[in-house]
Design a protein around this motif. Sequence first.
Motif, short mmCIF file in Angstrom:
data_model
loop_
_atom_site.label_atom_id
_atom_site.label_comp_id
_atom_site.label_asym_id
_atom_site.label_seq_id
_atom_site.Cartn_x
_atom_site.Cartn_y
_atom_site.Cartn_z
N ASP A 7 -43.31 48.46 -15.50
CA ASP A 7 -41.85 48.50 -15.66
C ASP A 7 -41.49 48.16 -17.10
O ASP A 7 -41.93 47.15 -17.63
N VAL A 8 -40.69 49.01 -17.75
CA VAL A 8 -40.25 48.78 -19.13
C VAL A 8 -38.73 48.84 -19.16
O VAL A 8 -38.12 49.77 -18.64
N ARG A 9 -38.12 47.81 -19.78
CA ARG A 9 -36.67 47.79 -19.94
C ARG A 9 -36.34 47.50 -21.39
O ARG A 9 -37.03 46.70 -22.03
N GLN A 10 -35.30 48.14 -21.90
CA GLN A 10 -34.86 47.86 -23.26
C GLN A 10 -33.35 47.95 -23.33
O GLN A 10 -32.72 48.65 -22.54
N ALA A 19 -36.63 44.39 -25.89
CA ALA A 19 -37.45 45.15 -24.95
C ALA A 19 -38.28 44.18 -24.12
O ALA A 19 -38.65 43.11 -24.58
N ARG A 20 -38.56 44.59 -22.88
CA ARG A 20 -39.37 43.78 -21.97
C ARG A 20 -40.27 44.71 -21.18
O ARG A 20 -39.80 45.68 -20.59
N ALA A 21 -41.55 44.42 -21.18
CA ALA A 21 -42.52 45.23 -20.43
C ALA A 21 -43.22 44.33 -19.42
O ALA A 21 -43.65 43.23 -19.75
N THR A 22 -43.32 44.81 -18.20
CA THR A 22 -43.98 44.08 -17.13
C THR A 22 -45.15 44.90 -16.63
O THR A 22 -44.99 46.08 -16.31
N MET A 54 -44.30 40.94 -21.35
CA MET A 54 -44.19 40.87 -22.81
C MET A 54 -42.75 41.14 -23.19
O MET A 54 -42.15 42.09 -22.70
N GLU A 55 -42.19 40.29 -24.06
CA GLU A 55 -40.81 40.46 -24.51
C GLU A 55 -40.76 40.47 -26.03
O GLU A 55 -41.53 39.76 -26.68
N ALA A 56 -39.86 41.26 -26.58
CA ALA A 56 -39.65 41.30 -28.03
C ALA A 56 -38.17 41.55 -28.29
O ALA A 56 -37.50 42.24 -27.53
#
Length: 116
Positions: A7-10, A19-22, A54-56
Motif C-alpha cells: 500500500d502506497v499513499r502520498q 509519502a507513506r509505503a506499507t 516507511m514514511e518521508a
Amino acid sequence: MTIALGDVRQASRDHAIAARATALSVTIAEGESGTRGKPGYSPSRVLNFDLGVMEAAAVSPEPAGSATPGDVSDASAGAGGGLPITGPRLDVLALSGLALLVAGAAAVFLGRRSRF
C-alpha cells in the motif's frame, strides 16, 4: 480478516509533500455472525496494524519575493531567501587568515633572528 500488500499513499499541499509505503497491512474485524453477509456490515471490534512502514516528507521554502499579507517582509529574511545562513562571515574569515599569516611570518622572522 483482510491482508493487503504494497500500500502506497502520498499527499501534497502548497510547498509540502509526504509519502507513506506499507509492506503489509492486516485488518481483523469481529462482529455478530448473523450480519456478515448484509450490506453496511459494521464490526463491533477492529484491529488494524501495518508491517514494514516507511514514511518521508519534504517542505520547500517560499520563493524569494513572494511576500503575502501577514508574512515577514523580504528585507528581514536575509540574503538566503528566508533560509538560515550558516557558517562564518567571509570578511571575518579572510581577516582571521591574514592575521594568522602575519603572525606566522613574524614568528619565523623573530625565530631566525635569535639564532645569529
